[in-house]
Write an enzyme that holds these catalytic residues in place. Structure first.
Site, PDB file in Angstrom:
ATOM      1  N   GLY A 153     -41.278  32.875  19.755  1.00 56.52           N
ATOM      2  CA  GLY A 153     -41.766  32.291  18.513  1.00 56.52           C
ATOM      3  C   GLY A 153     -42.449  30.971  18.755  1.00 56.52           C
ATOM      4  O   GLY A 153     -43.099  30.675  19.910  1.00 56.52           O
ATOM      5  N   GLY A 154     -42.557  30.237  18.008  1.00 57.29           N
ATOM      6  CA  GLY A 154     -43.356  29.014  17.821  1.00 57.29           C
ATOM      7  C   GLY A 154     -42.954  28.049  19.042  1.00 57.29           C
ATOM      8  O   GLY A 154     -43.621  27.481  19.575  1.00 57.29           O
ATOM      9  N   VAL A 182     -37.566  34.222  24.496  1.00 55.25           N
ATOM     10  CA  VAL A 182     -36.232  34.294  24.668  1.00 55.25           C
ATOM     11  C   VAL A 182     -36.265  35.725  25.613  1.00 55.25           C
ATOM     12  O   VAL A 182     -36.808  36.672  25.480  1.00 55.25           O
ATOM     13  CB  VAL A 182     -35.495  34.809  23.449  1.00 55.25           C
ATOM     14  CG1 VAL A 182     -33.826  34.961  23.699  1.00 55.25           C
ATOM     15  CG2 VAL A 182     -35.512  33.542  22.328  1.00 55.25           C
ATOM     16  N   LYS A 223     -33.155  31.014  26.237  1.00 54.92           N
ATOM     17  CA  LYS A 223     -34.462  30.714  25.383  1.00 54.92           C
ATOM     18  C   LYS A 223     -35.181  29.498  26.311  1.00 54.92           C
ATOM     19  O   LYS A 223     -34.668  28.679  26.655  1.00 54.92           O
ATOM     20  CB  LYS A 223     -34.094  30.196  24.136  1.00 54.92           C
ATOM     21  CG  LYS A 223     -35.328  29.778  23.327  1.00 54.92           C
ATOM     22  CD  LYS A 223     -35.008  29.440  21.859  1.00 54.92           C
ATOM     23  CE  LYS A 223     -36.055  28.991  21.093  1.00 54.92           C
ATOM     24  NZ  LYS A 223     -35.699  28.618  19.648  1.00 54.92           N
ATOM     25  N   ASP A 265     -34.119  26.468   8.701  1.00 57.20           N
ATOM     26  CA  ASP A 265     -34.791  27.722   8.871  1.00 57.20           C
ATOM     27  C   ASP A 265     -34.334  29.172   8.706  1.00 57.20           C
ATOM     28  O   ASP A 265     -34.277  29.937   9.447  1.00 57.20           O
ATOM     29  CB  ASP A 265     -35.643  27.508  10.254  1.00 57.20           C
ATOM     30  CG  ASP A 265     -37.047  28.415  10.227  1.00 57.20           C
ATOM     31  OD1 ASP A 265     -37.322  28.825   9.263  1.00 57.20           O
ATOM     32  OD2 ASP A 265     -37.178  28.979  11.355  1.00 57.20           O
TER      33      ASP A 265
END
Length: 865
Positions: free
Chosen positions: A18-19, A23, A38, A131
């Site tokens: 992701g941003g 992972v 991660k 989020d």
């Protein structure tokens, strides 16, 4: 990266990115478990604020220990890259589920309920996720909903990480206030959960926009697209309220949302959808908070006077509390090296003891026992309110300042976390005892007690500075004395302290307790002699030290001198009528002599002395329980929980009452609540057992499975493995796995029995395992081995009786089970055993039980066939 070694992890596979990071699936080579790693994206390493946010993610997530939140094991750095090790969740992303189209309302509701529980655990620790979206939720293969990625989490009221002007989150799931960078509170997660539930129900988002700007405009200014008629009205009502644009019109807390979800589930007949969820404790917590707000906003006004004291004013006349200052001392932080862990922990304990002494000069004050506070492992001082009914907390740290270490003390308002008073004292305990004499003065000033009015014989004064450090270390080791190594260190350090200064009252008192504890373990009367000598020296040095009189009473009881013990307890009460230990010890002595009316009166006197001290209520409840007065026990424990709503022991005690009454629903409610407050091995097993006894085997199996995860119990715990086997045995299609688990449990129990061959519990478990797994030969051999225990151990009688029924010998099974009841085993537990469903309806067994009930004091039923 695949196959690469990072720290003590081996990278196995890439899971996604992701941003903020990527992972990977990895193996923890130290512990032999699969984890998710991660990594912070390489291109962001130069960005200090992003790096801080990544570390913030680890700190936030690691503080949440809940089955609906992905657990964080550690954060580290390797080759210049930060990484975080998390539990690896086998299953599907909720994003994948949504992409397949709308989810049935009942299933969507159940998923949202699991998310809400995880957010409840985060919010109660002051953490907002910010989020929540399908991509950050995993549906695990074992049936749990797990929230992942707390990288955007924000400690409520703390904006140090997020740069002003930067919106954080995924636009489609942002609340209106989040899109404008307004103040974000916990109910922004409620909005995002509402969007997620809407998407689950419909397969699309509630707001439309081709670009982010258009989508933000729709979120802020336009109503959401109405839900279709296929969505049940109770669900639609919940979604609509979650998506209120005005935060004040939204659910204000996750407890409030969960309570509404409970009502909707009941209205729709969906209770079974949340049967294994931790719904009851959250609901009870919500109702408790409503009552707390209504009757006791524990707050008082604190006005600093010229002399440094406080004027205390109660605002709420209907408060359940009568004491104005209810104090807890939480463990101080050690910032001067690991070698000083014990001395800092001991100083925390000592501070609590001094606060209790100061409280004797105050008209309305008590202090919770430090060991209880420390063992609770509070995530924040605010939790002291729920755990102990405290409205004030003392916390602090020891750090090096200038030439030497200093202890910094803080007095906090426990309800709001505000700092009310501070002090800093030199902590050179290896060379001076000044801190011991200055601490009482500081606390006295804080609470308006003139310590100069206290008579001579101050128990905290040490003539020899060298006596202080071993005394403080001894307090810490004593608290961990279940560990043999800690017991040895306790005796060694406290002996050193009293050798340096034989007039140091608190050290002598602590040594007396430690020597007595060692005597109780090894029966060496030399320890008893030293305990007596130390207790007397403490009493002589400080005649007003009630703990010295109490420990002397305990020593006399061990010496079989009950009259002398009683005299010590009564003298302690004369010195300090509010001393709960003195009244409790007196009550226990009276009960041991069958002087039950006097024992009850002593417990009641303790309650009268401090009517809002929850521990006194808890002990009085235990006395009534031992007297088989279950209604009175229940009343006292419920009162204890009204005063200290998060008191695990009172919850567990109530669970025992419900067990005895066969009230499995009540047991589930209270034990689920305990699990929410302190999710650990014991509370997880308690929930599982209550579900099993209620015949909810699939739900029970989920909790036993959870208990075997690294976050809770040892994955090789034979007892839990056996419990899981016994539960899966009754789940459709799970018997083959149950039999395999029985084999594992048998191997572990046999190994344990080889080292402790006289253990009745291990023998009883093996009787059960062999019988349930179908090995009748070994079951009968183990029954024969259990013979020596069948005259006195009701649990062994029960397991042997259950095994005999499984082996087809009902007459013998009935005799053993009736004998178990005669020896105190709860009939409700026997009736809940699915193996015994036919037996307990047998007229012969019913007649046998009625005879047992009528034969008060009669000889136990024979064990012969």
């Amino acid at each position: 990266m695949i196959g690469r070694e990072v720290s003590h992890y081996t990278i196995l596979d890439r899971l996604g990115g992701g941003g903020m990071g990527v992972v990977y699936k990895a193996e923890d080579t130290r512990l032999g478990r699969v984890v998710a790693l991660k990594f912070l994206n390489t291109e962001l390493l130069s960005n200090e604020s992003v790096r801080k946010r990544f570390l913030h993610e680890a700190r936030a997530a690691s503080s949440i220990d809940h089955p609906n939140v992905c657990h964080v094991y550690e954060v580290g750095e390797a080759d210049g890259r930060y990484f975080m090790a998390m539990s690896y969740c086998e299953g599907r992303s909720l994003r994948d589920v949504v992409s397949d189209g709308p989810v049935a309302p009942r299933e969507a509701f159940s998923i949202a309920f699991g998310i809400a529980q995880g957010l409840w655990a985060a919010h109660r620790r002051g953490i907002v996720h910010r989020d929540i979206k399908p991509g950050n939720v995993i549906l695990t293969d074992d049936g749990f909903v797990r929230i992942v990625d707390f990288g955007l989490a924000l400690l409520i009221g703390d904006s140090r990480v997020t740069t002003s002007g930067v919106t954080v989150g995924t636009v489609a799931y942002m609340s209106p206030e989040q899109t404008s960078d307004s103040t974000v509170s916990a109910n922004t997660d409620i909005w995002s959960l509402g969007v997620t539930l809407y998407e689950l129900l419909t397969g699309h988002l509630p707001f439309h926009g081709e670009v982010n700007a258009a989508l933000v405009y729709s979120i802020v200014h336009e109503p959401h697209i109405p839900l279709p008629d296929t969505v049940p009205p109770p669900c639609a009502r919940i979604v609509d309220r979650c998506l209120e644009k005005d935060p004040a019109k939204r659910y204000q807390t996750m407890e409030e949302l969960l309570e509404d979800m409970v009502g909707a589930a009941q209205e729709l007949g969906w209770e079974s959808s949340v049967a294994s969820a931790t719904i009851a404790p959250i609901l009870r917590e919500r109702r408790r908070k409503v009552l707390t707000r209504r009757f006791a906003a524990i707050a008082a006004t604190l006005i600093v006077l010229a002399g440094g004291a406080f004027a205390w004013k109660q605002f709420h006349v209907h408060s359940p509390y009568t004491t104005k200052i209810r104090l807890a001392v939480v463990p101080f932080e050690n910032l001067v090296g690991q070698q000083n862990d014990a001395v800092v922990d001991g100083f925390s304990d000592h501070t609590s003891r001094i606060a209790r002494w100061v409280g004797r000069g105050h008209k309305s004050m008590w202090t919770a026992v430090y060991s209880v506070v420390a063992d609770a492992q509070l995530a924040s001082p605010k939790q002291a309110t729920g755990a102990f009914g405290a409205n004030y907390v003392i916390t602090g740290d020891v750090q090096r300042v200038g030439a030497g270490p200093r202890v910094r003390l803080k007095l906090l308002d426990a309800v709001h976390g505000r700092i009310l008073r501070q002090a800093s004292l030199a902590f050179d305990i290896d060379s001076t005892a000044a801190v011991m004499d200055s601490l009482p003065i500081v606390l006295g000033n804080w609470f308006g007690v003139d310590m100069r009015s206290i008579p001579r014989g101050m128990p905290w004064h040490a003539r020899a500075p060298a006596a202080v450090r071993p005394y403080l270390e001894g307090l810490s080791y004593y608290r961990h004395s279940s560990n043999p190594a800690a017991r040895d260190l306790t005796l060694r350090t406290l002996r050193t302290s009293t050798d340096y200064d034989s007039t140091f009252a608190l050290a002598n008192c602590a040594r007396s307790y430690a020597e007595l504890l060692q005597y109780n373990r090894d029966s060496d009367r030399a320890h008893l002699t030293i305990a007596l000598q130390s207790g007397r020296r403490a009493r002589t040095a400080s005649p007003l030290l009630t703990d010295a009189r109490v420990v002397l009473g305990n020593v006399f009881r061990a010496m079989q001198l009950p009259d002398s013990a009683e005299a010590c307890y009564r003298s302690a009460i004369e010195v300090d009528g509010t001393s709960f230990p003195a009244r409790e010890r007196l009550a226990d002595l009276c009960a041991s002599q069958s002087r039950f009316e006097e024992a009850e009166q002593s417990y009641r006197d303790a309650v009268a002395a401090r009517s809002d001290y929850w521990v006194a209520r808890r002990f009085l409840g235990a006395f009534y329980y031992d007297q088989h007065k279950l209604d009175k026990a229940t009343t006292e424990w419920q009162t204890a929980l009204a005063l200290a709503p998060d008191d695990i022991q009172s919850m567990t005690n109530l669970g025992a009452v419900y067990y005895e009454q066969g009230n499995w629903a009540g047991a589930q409610r209270i034990l689920l609540r305990a699990f929410q407050v302190r999710p650990d091995c014991n509370s997880c097993n308690n929930v599982a057992t209550s579900l099993y006894l209620d015949g909810k085997f699939k739900a029970a199996a989920s909790y036993f499975e959870l208990a075997l995860s690294p976050e809770y119990c040892d994955s090789t715990d034979g007892t839990v493995i056996g419990n899981l086997a016994s539960t899966l045995y009754w789940v459709d299609g799970s018997r083959p796995r149950a039999l395999e688990l029985y084999r594992r449990a048998i191997n572990l129990a046999e190994k344990a029995l080889a080292s402790t061959p006289e253990s009745p519990r291990l023998v009883a478990r093996l009787v059960n395992y062999y019988a349930m797994s179908g090995d009748s030969v070994r079951a009968r051999e183990m029954i024969a081995r259990a013979e020596p225990f069948l005259q006195k151990d009701s649990e062994v009688m029960y397991y042997v009786g259950s095994a005999c029924e499984k082996l087809g010998n009902r007459p013998l099974a009935m005799r053993h089970l009736a004998n178990a009841v005669r020896h105190g085993y709860q009939l409700s537990l026997i009736k809940s055993d699915p193996t015994l469903h036919d037996l307990v309806r047998d007229d012969r067994f019913l007649k046998m039980i009625s005879i047992v009930d009528a034969a008060d004091g009669a000889k136990a039923v024979s064990n012969s066939p």
